[in-house]
Design an enzyme around this catalytic site. Structure first.
Site, short mmCIF file in Angstrom:
data_model
loop_
_atom_site.label_atom_id
_atom_site.label_comp_id
_atom_site.label_asym_id
_atom_site.label_seq_id
_atom_site.Cartn_x
_atom_site.Cartn_y
_atom_site.Cartn_z
N HIS A 89 42.14 40.29 40.21
CA HIS A 89 40.69 40.05 40.17
C HIS A 89 39.90 41.22 40.77
CE1 HIS A 89 37.06 37.53 40.79
NE2 HIS A 89 37.55 36.88 39.76
N ARG A 128 34.12 49.94 58.17
CA ARG A 128 33.10 50.66 57.39
C ARG A 128 31.73 49.99 57.43
NH1 ARG A 128 37.94 51.44 56.24
NH2 ARG A 128 38.73 53.37 55.35
C1 DLZ Z 1 35.03 35.69 42.73
C2 DLZ Z 1 34.98 36.82 43.70
C3 DLZ Z 1 36.12 37.20 44.42
C4 DLZ Z 1 37.44 36.52 44.26
N1 DLZ Z 1 36.10 38.19 45.33
C5 DLZ Z 1 34.92 38.83 45.53
C6 DLZ Z 1 34.84 39.87 46.51
O1 DLZ Z 1 35.79 40.23 47.20
N2 DLZ Z 1 33.64 40.48 46.66
C7 DLZ Z 1 32.52 40.15 45.94
O2 DLZ Z 1 31.46 40.76 46.12
N3 DLZ Z 1 32.57 39.16 45.02
C8 DLZ Z 1 33.73 38.49 44.80
N4 DLZ Z 1 33.79 37.49 43.91
C9 DLZ Z 1 32.53 37.04 43.24
C10 DLZ Z 1 32.19 37.85 41.98
O3 DLZ Z 1 31.69 39.14 42.32
C11 DLZ Z 1 31.13 37.11 41.15
O4 DLZ Z 1 30.00 36.84 41.96
C12 DLZ Z 1 31.63 35.80 40.59
O5 DLZ Z 1 32.80 36.03 39.82
C13 DLZ Z 1 30.57 35.12 39.68
O6 DLZ Z 1 30.26 35.93 38.55
#
Ligand code: DLZ
Length: 157
Positions: A89, A128
């Site tokens: 992911h 950071r």
């Molecule tokens: C779903 C998700 C995951 C697993 N990890 C992060 C992350 O580490 N940092 C981040 O900014 N966003 C994460 N997201 C959310 C996704 O960026 C997004 O908001 C969702 O998949 C909804 O489109």
């Protein structure tokens, strides 16, 4: 002596948007603080800064693109925190976020600074976000100030 064009860091009279992801907000909030502090200390007025919150990194370039196309801002600062998990992911979101921000900046002609943390661990993110490796939000704000100034000069005849 060649003619050198480079941006200064003066922000007086310029408008900036900060796009901040809510995911991992414990870290990203520190990046927002760093960016705000840098902008204000370089002469940007509070009323010339707009903070736009989005769900996560994936949505950051979408909001940045809208903000850039509004014509309201001389530069945009993208802040969010991606921390690697057990699945691919992370790679997908990091790639889309990075590409989206670069594409939007190039296609709109508005400088968009990249303050997105992509780390393997929470500890690396904390380092950071205002501890031993500096504050990536402050660095991104500094880049936005410089690029806003540079573009202003490049637009002059
Ligand atoms: C779903 C998700 C995951 C697993 N990890 C992060 C992350 O580490 N940092 C981040 O900014 N966003 C994460 N997201 C959310 C996704 O960026 C997004 O908001 C969702 O998949 C909804 O489109």
């Amino acid at each position: 002596m060649p003619r050198v064009i480079e941006g200064n860091l003066l922000g007086t009279g310029k408008r900036f948007a900060i796009i901040a992801g809510r995911f991992n907000h414990f870290i990203t909030d520190r990046l927002v603080e760093g960016a705000l502090d840098t902008l204000v200390r370089h002469g940007v007025q509070d009323q010339d800064i707009t903070l736009i919150r989005v769900p996560g990194s994936f949505e950051v370039p979408m909001a940045a693109d809208r903000a850039a196309r509004s014509g309201r801002y001389q530069a945009i600062i993208c802040l969010s925190t991606l921390i690697r998990g057990d699945t691919p992911h992370f790679e997908y979101i990091a790639a889309e976020t990075t590409k989206g921000i670069a594409n939007s900046s190039l296609s709109t002609g508005v400088p968009i600074a990249f303050g997105v943390l992509t780390t393997d661990t929470i500890e690396q993110a904390i380092e950071r976000a205002g501890t031993k490796a500096g504050n990536k939000g402050a660095q991104a704000a500094s880049a936005a100030l410089e690029m806003a100034n540079l573009y202003e000069q490049l637009n002059q005849p």
